[in-house]
Motif scaffolding. Structure first.
Motif, PDB file in Angstrom:
ATOM      1  N   VAL A 111      63.572  56.558  32.175  1.00  0.00           N
ATOM      2  CA  VAL A 111      64.994  56.367  32.494  1.00  0.00           C
ATOM      3  C   VAL A 111      65.265  56.733  33.944  1.00  0.00           C
ATOM      4  O   VAL A 111      65.994  56.015  34.661  1.00  0.00           O
ATOM      5  CB  VAL A 111      65.869  57.203  31.545  1.00  0.00           C
ATOM      6  CG1 VAL A 111      67.339  57.153  31.978  1.00  0.00           C
ATOM      7  CG2 VAL A 111      65.739  56.705  30.111  1.00  0.00           C
ATOM      8  N   ALA A 112      64.686  57.842  34.401  1.00  0.00           N
ATOM      9  CA  ALA A 112      64.892  58.274  35.788  1.00  0.00           C
ATOM     10  C   ALA A 112      64.347  57.251  36.776  1.00  0.00           C
ATOM     11  O   ALA A 112      64.973  56.962  37.801  1.00  0.00           O
ATOM     12  CB  ALA A 112      64.235  59.636  36.014  1.00  0.00           C
ATOM     13  N   ILE A 113      63.184  56.695  36.467  1.00  0.00           N
ATOM     14  CA  ILE A 113      62.607  55.652  37.330  1.00  0.00           C
ATOM     15  C   ILE A 113      63.537  54.454  37.388  1.00  0.00           C
ATOM     16  O   ILE A 113      63.736  53.838  38.446  1.00  0.00           O
ATOM     17  CB  ILE A 113      61.208  55.245  36.817  1.00  0.00           C
ATOM     18  CG1 ILE A 113      60.212  56.407  36.996  1.00  0.00           C
ATOM     19  CG2 ILE A 113      60.700  54.004  37.543  1.00  0.00           C
ATOM     20  CD1 ILE A 113      58.858  56.147  36.385  1.00  0.00           C
ATOM     21  N   GLY A 114      64.141  54.112  36.237  1.00  0.00           N
ATOM     22  CA  GLY A 114      65.087  52.999  36.205  1.00  0.00           C
ATOM     23  C   GLY A 114      66.284  53.248  37.106  1.00  0.00           C
ATOM     24  O   GLY A 114      66.746  52.337  37.805  1.00  0.00           O
ATOM     25  N   TRP A 115      66.793  54.469  37.129  1.00  0.00           N
ATOM     26  CA  TRP A 115      67.941  54.786  37.985  1.00  0.00           C
ATOM     27  C   TRP A 115      67.552  54.757  39.468  1.00  0.00           C
ATOM     28  O   TRP A 115      68.339  54.314  40.307  1.00  0.00           O
ATOM     29  CB  TRP A 115      68.505  56.153  37.622  1.00  0.00           C
ATOM     30  CG  TRP A 115      69.520  56.074  36.516  1.00  0.00           C
ATOM     31  CD1 TRP A 115      69.290  56.124  35.176  1.00  0.00           C
ATOM     32  CD2 TRP A 115      70.929  55.896  36.675  1.00  0.00           C
ATOM     33  NE1 TRP A 115      70.467  55.989  34.476  1.00  0.00           N
ATOM     34  CE2 TRP A 115      71.493  55.855  35.370  1.00  0.00           C
ATOM     35  CE3 TRP A 115      71.775  55.780  37.770  1.00  0.00           C
ATOM     36  CZ2 TRP A 115      72.853  55.695  35.148  1.00  0.00           C
ATOM     37  CZ3 TRP A 115      73.144  55.626  37.555  1.00  0.00           C
ATOM     38  CH2 TRP A 115      73.664  55.581  36.256  1.00  0.00           C
ATOM     39  N   VAL A 116      66.354  55.204  39.779  1.00  0.00           N
ATOM     40  CA  VAL A 116      65.906  55.153  41.174  1.00  0.00           C
ATOM     41  C   VAL A 116      65.730  53.708  41.626  1.00  0.00           C
ATOM     42  O   VAL A 116      66.095  53.331  42.750  1.00  0.00           O
ATOM     43  CB  VAL A 116      64.586  55.939  41.350  1.00  0.00           C
ATOM     44  CG1 VAL A 116      63.987  55.698  42.733  1.00  0.00           C
ATOM     45  CG2 VAL A 116      64.831  57.431  41.148  1.00  0.00           C
ATOM     46  N   GLY A 274      74.080  60.346  31.051  1.00  0.00           N
ATOM     47  CA  GLY A 274      75.175  61.225  31.459  1.00  0.00           C
ATOM     48  C   GLY A 274      74.919  62.016  32.726  1.00  0.00           C
ATOM     49  O   GLY A 274      75.814  62.181  33.570  1.00  0.00           O
ATOM     50  N   SER A 275      73.697  62.523  32.896  1.00  0.00           N
ATOM     51  CA  SER A 275      73.387  63.314  34.090  1.00  0.00           C
ATOM     52  C   SER A 275      73.557  62.486  35.354  1.00  0.00           C
ATOM     53  O   SER A 275      74.078  62.966  36.374  1.00  0.00           O
ATOM     54  CB  SER A 275      71.953  63.853  33.997  1.00  0.00           C
ATOM     55  OG  SER A 275      71.800  64.699  32.874  1.00  0.00           O
ATOM     56  N   TYR A 276      73.155  61.220  35.292  1.00  0.00           N
ATOM     57  CA  TYR A 276      73.249  60.343  36.469  1.00  0.00           C
ATOM     58  C   TYR A 276      74.698  59.931  36.720  1.00  0.00           C
ATOM     59  O   TYR A 276      75.143  59.861  37.870  1.00  0.00           O
ATOM     60  CB  TYR A 276      72.350  59.116  36.266  1.00  0.00           C
ATOM     61  CG  TYR A 276      70.931  59.507  35.934  1.00  0.00           C
ATOM     62  CD1 TYR A 276      70.044  59.900  36.939  1.00  0.00           C
ATOM     63  CD2 TYR A 276      70.474  59.517  34.618  1.00  0.00           C
ATOM     64  CE1 TYR A 276      68.750  60.283  36.641  1.00  0.00           C
ATOM     65  CE2 TYR A 276      69.183  59.891  34.310  1.00  0.00           C
ATOM     66  CZ  TYR A 276      68.330  60.276  35.322  1.00  0.00           C
ATOM     67  OH  TYR A 276      67.056  60.680  35.021  1.00  0.00           O
ATOM     68  N   THR A 291      74.118  59.165  46.871  1.00  0.00           N
ATOM     69  CA  THR A 291      73.118  60.090  47.439  1.00  0.00           C
ATOM     70  C   THR A 291      72.752  61.192  46.463  1.00  0.00           C
ATOM     71  O   THR A 291      71.564  61.472  46.221  1.00  0.00           O
ATOM     72  CB  THR A 291      73.646  60.713  48.749  1.00  0.00           C
ATOM     73  OG1 THR A 291      73.942  59.674  49.676  1.00  0.00           O
ATOM     74  CG2 THR A 291      72.604  61.646  49.346  1.00  0.00           C
ATOM     75  N   LEU A 292      73.753  61.838  45.875  1.00  0.00           N
ATOM     76  CA  LEU A 292      73.484  62.931  44.945  1.00  0.00           C
ATOM     77  C   LEU A 292      72.789  62.425  43.683  1.00  0.00           C
ATOM     78  O   LEU A 292      71.924  63.111  43.124  1.00  0.00           O
ATOM     79  CB  LEU A 292      74.784  63.641  44.584  1.00  0.00           C
ATOM     80  CG  LEU A 292      75.459  64.439  45.709  1.00  0.00           C
ATOM     81  CD1 LEU A 292      76.782  65.039  45.228  1.00  0.00           C
ATOM     82  CD2 LEU A 292      74.535  65.544  46.208  1.00  0.00           C
ATOM     83  N   MET A 293      73.145  61.232  43.249  1.00  0.00           N
ATOM     84  CA  MET A 293      72.506  60.672  42.060  1.00  0.00           C
ATOM     85  C   MET A 293      71.025  60.431  42.317  1.00  0.00           C
ATOM     86  O   MET A 293      70.162  60.777  41.489  1.00  0.00           O
ATOM     87  CB  MET A 293      73.187  59.362  41.657  1.00  0.00           C
ATOM     88  CG  MET A 293      72.620  58.713  40.400  1.00  0.00           C
ATOM     89  SD  MET A 293      71.174  57.648  40.713  1.00  0.00           S
ATOM     90  CE  MET A 293      71.938  56.322  41.631  1.00  0.00           C
ATOM     91  N   TYR A 294      70.705  59.847  43.480  1.00  0.00           N
ATOM     92  CA  TYR A 294      69.302  59.616  43.806  1.00  0.00           C
ATOM     93  C   TYR A 294      68.545  60.930  43.958  1.00  0.00           C
ATOM     94  O   TYR A 294      67.380  61.045  43.539  1.00  0.00           O
ATOM     95  CB  TYR A 294      69.183  58.799  45.095  1.00  0.00           C
ATOM     96  CG  TYR A 294      69.435  57.324  44.911  1.00  0.00           C
ATOM     97  CD1 TYR A 294      68.612  56.553  44.095  1.00  0.00           C
ATOM     98  CD2 TYR A 294      70.500  56.688  45.555  1.00  0.00           C
ATOM     99  CE1 TYR A 294      68.841  55.198  43.923  1.00  0.00           C
ATOM    100  CE2 TYR A 294      70.745  55.336  45.385  1.00  0.00           C
ATOM    101  CZ  TYR A 294      69.913  54.591  44.571  1.00  0.00           C
ATOM    102  OH  TYR A 294      70.140  53.257  44.389  1.00  0.00           O
ATOM    103  N   LEU A 298      65.313  61.838  41.598  1.00  0.00           N
ATOM    104  CA  LEU A 298      64.008  62.180  42.160  1.00  0.00           C
ATOM    105  C   LEU A 298      63.572  63.580  41.714  1.00  0.00           C
ATOM    106  O   LEU A 298      62.396  63.807  41.428  1.00  0.00           O
ATOM    107  CB  LEU A 298      64.050  62.094  43.685  1.00  0.00           C
ATOM    108  CG  LEU A 298      64.202  60.679  44.254  1.00  0.00           C
ATOM    109  CD1 LEU A 298      64.425  60.719  45.768  1.00  0.00           C
ATOM    110  CD2 LEU A 298      62.967  59.832  43.928  1.00  0.00           C
ATOM    111  N   THR A 299      64.527  64.510  41.659  1.00  0.00           N
ATOM    112  CA  THR A 299      64.214  65.852  41.164  1.00  0.00           C
ATOM    113  C   THR A 299      63.767  65.788  39.712  1.00  0.00           C
ATOM    114  O   THR A 299      62.806  66.456  39.303  1.00  0.00           O
ATOM    115  CB  THR A 299      65.451  66.768  41.288  1.00  0.00           C
ATOM    116  OG1 THR A 299      65.849  66.840  42.652  1.00  0.00           O
ATOM    117  CG2 THR A 299      65.141  68.173  40.776  1.00  0.00           C
ATOM    118  N   GLU A 300      64.457  64.965  38.918  1.00  0.00           N
ATOM    119  CA  GLU A 300      64.113  64.793  37.507  1.00  0.00           C
ATOM    120  C   GLU A 300      62.692  64.249  37.353  1.00  0.00           C
ATOM    121  O   GLU A 300      61.894  64.765  36.551  1.00  0.00           O
ATOM    122  CB  GLU A 300      65.110  63.836  36.854  1.00  0.00           C
ATOM    123  CG  GLU A 300      64.926  63.634  35.360  1.00  0.00           C
ATOM    124  CD  GLU A 300      65.798  64.558  34.535  1.00  0.00           C
ATOM    125  OE1 GLU A 300      65.819  65.762  34.863  1.00  0.00           O
ATOM    126  OE2 GLU A 300      66.438  64.080  33.586  1.00  0.00           O
TER     127      GLU A 300
END
Length: 542
Positions: A111-116, A274-276, A291-294, A298-300
């Motif tokens: 999921v995190a990769i998808g958001w990035v 939700g976190s994103y 910016t904060l979402m990315y 990346l931290t995730e």
């Protein structure tokens, strides 16, 4: 030895608290429970920290101090208090509880990769269940390879990532408060005392296990209790500091989520995205775009990738090394030339594929994600019961078990608290079996209830099967528990599960009901065809 060198041998209580905190709760835990209970989760956090987190952490401290020669591990506590088989079974259930967790971790990385890559929640709309399962499987294989080469460095990176995740959460809270001070508005309206009080009903009871799942893990620091200069005084300080940090994070973090999300009308994909959404909304409030979402995404990825690699290695090695030769089959304990338990890894991947197979029949990627989270809320608290059981056994026989640190010196009071924690954890475990994110008594509710039971029976039940397999190995003239035909049947079942993950995920739910019946019948046929007794077994001396 100089005085300075002597001091280096001890861990200070603030350091111990920080070490424990990064393993206990994270930002995702806030969004998951916020969707379950809304702003009412604030009251739940306050209650849980006061009557559960503090005694739970202090009990862990006494157990770690009592069995310091055994390294302070959960399985050693159970083995010393309840016998060798119970110690093995505790090790197995602790390992089995990690299976849904690592699958969920791999899914979260996807999921995190998808958001990035997309910058939004597009991944869940374009990726079918089968592709999601394949993506998760590839992540598994990749990190099994990675951890074998960079094991120690990844342990360090996961710790750094945990601290970074805590920093992102604190940043979110601080920036939210700053936004309110600058005239920002609160999305949850009306905001009254009734808003932060949960509704104590059946749904609330089913979500209690996930609260426990979010805040357990204190047993990981038990081996360090004896490395403190004065455990009786310093360990309680560390646990109080841990409780205060956890309280700050959960209470103010949940309130901050209520600033950006209307608790009365939450998005139905809040658990998976939700976190994103939260960091995206925060960035827009401060005119920072995404910016904060990315940065969070990346931290995730950084933290969970390192954590997954370490978990895949540590959980397998722990199971194989801590259960001994009496109950664990030789083929699982076998290692390659590099010392890696390859068959243990295959078992991990196989059971993970099985868990994904159970969820593959759900309607979409979001439902799979939510179901896996809820499964963790069942199994993980169940394993935590071992801690309270061991504590009760120790206090009942305090004439045998001696500790440098004692939680509640009054025996009757300590036993009452131990039984309280065991009881509430057991109730939460059983209640969590009820599905949470689908309408009550709907076809999907019954299906999730069914696969919850199937997952529990398979993961826990296999712990009873392995000692039998070990016995067959010892009786076999070939040193193998299975004949060639039986191995063909086992691998056929494994491959059918993997292919099922890839094929069935592209069909709709109603169509898949027929397929699951067909696969069940095929599985039974395989067991009947290849499950006959071996002819080359020696006659039992009994």
């Amino acid at each position: 030895m100089t005085e300075l060198e002597t001091k280096k041998r001890y861990i200070s209580w603030p350091v111990l608290a920080l070490m424990d905190f990064v393993t206990v709760v994270g930002f995702d835990d806030l969004t998951y429970n916020f969707q379950n209970q809304g702003m009412g989760v604030i009251t739940s956090w306050i209650i849980m920290i006061a009557v559960y987190v503090v005694p739970y952490s202090l009990m862990v401290g006494q157990l770690g101090s009592t069995f310091d020669d055994d390294g302070g591990g959960l399985t050693s506590w159970v083995r010393e208090t309840s016998g060798e088989f119970m110690g093995y079974f505790a090790a197995w259930t602790y390992w089995a509880a990690s299976i849904p967790y690592v699958v969920d971790t791999a899914n979260t990385i996807a999921v995190a990769i998808g958001w990035v890559y997309f910058g939004d929640a597009k991944l869940q709309t374009i990726m079918s269940n089968s592709k999601f399962a394949l993506f998760t499987l590839l992540i598994f294989v990749f990190f099994i390879i990675i951890q074998s080469r960079f094991e120690h460095s990844l342990e360090v990176l996961s710790t750094i990532g945990g601290v970074a995740m805590f920093g992102m959460t604190v940043l979110f809270v601080i920036m939210t408060v700053t936004a309110l001070m600058m005239g920002g508005h609160i999305a949850t309206k009306p905001l009254t005392m009734h808003t932060i009080v949960p509704t104590f009903n059946l749904h609330y009871l089913t979500t209690l296990g996930f609260l426990i799942f979010a805040i357990n893990g204190a047993e990981r620091i038990a081996p360090f209790v004896t490395k403190m200069r004065n455990p009786n005084k310093d360990f309680p300080k560390a646990m109080i500091m841990l409780s205060l940090m956890t309280g700050f994070l959960t209470i103010f973090g949940s309130f901050s989520l209520g600033v950006f999300f209307n608790a009365y009308h939450l998005p139905n994909d809040l658990k998976i995205n939700g976190s994103y959404y939260a960091f995206q909304a925060l960035g827009q409030r401060f005119h920072m775009g995404n910016t904060l979402m990315y940065l969070f995404a990346l931290t995730e990825i950084f933290y969970l990738a390192a954590l997954l690699a370490v978990l895949l290695n540590a959980m397998t090695r722990m199971l194989i090394s801590d259960t001994g030769n009496k109950y664990m089959p030789e083929f699982l304990r076998r290692t390659n030339s590099a010392g890696l338990p390859i068959n243990g890894y295959l078992l991990t991947v196989g059971l993970s594929a099985f868990i994904m197979f159970l969820g593959i029949l759900l309607p979409n990627m979001k439902d799979i994600f939510n179901w896996l989270l809820n499964l963790n809320g069942i199994i993980s608290p169940g394993v935590t019961c071992w801690i309270f059981w061991s504590f009760i056994k120790v206090r009942m026989r305090d004439d045998i078990y001696h500790s440098g640190y004692v939680y509640i010196k009054n025996k009757a009071m300590s036993l009452a608290v131990g039984w309280w924690c065991l009881g509430i954890t057991g109730i939460a475990t059983l209640a969590a079996i009820g599905p949470q994110d689908v309408p009550f008594a709907s076809p999907m509710w019954w299906y999730e209830l069914t696969i919850n039971f199937i997952a529990i029976i398979v993961l826990i039940g296999l712990g009873f099967v392995l000692p039998y397999i070990t016995k067959r190995e010892r009786r076999s003239q070939t040193g193998s528990a299975f004949t060639r035909f039986q191995m063909i049947g086992i691998w056929t079942a494994v491959l059918a599960t993997l292919l099922g993950d890839l094929y069935l995920g592209d069909a709709n739910f109603n169509r898949n009901i027929g397929y699951i019946a067909l696969l069940t019948a095929a599985g039974v046929a395989i067991v009947i065809a290849f499950g006959r007794r071996e002819y080359n077994l020696k006659e039992s001396l009994d």
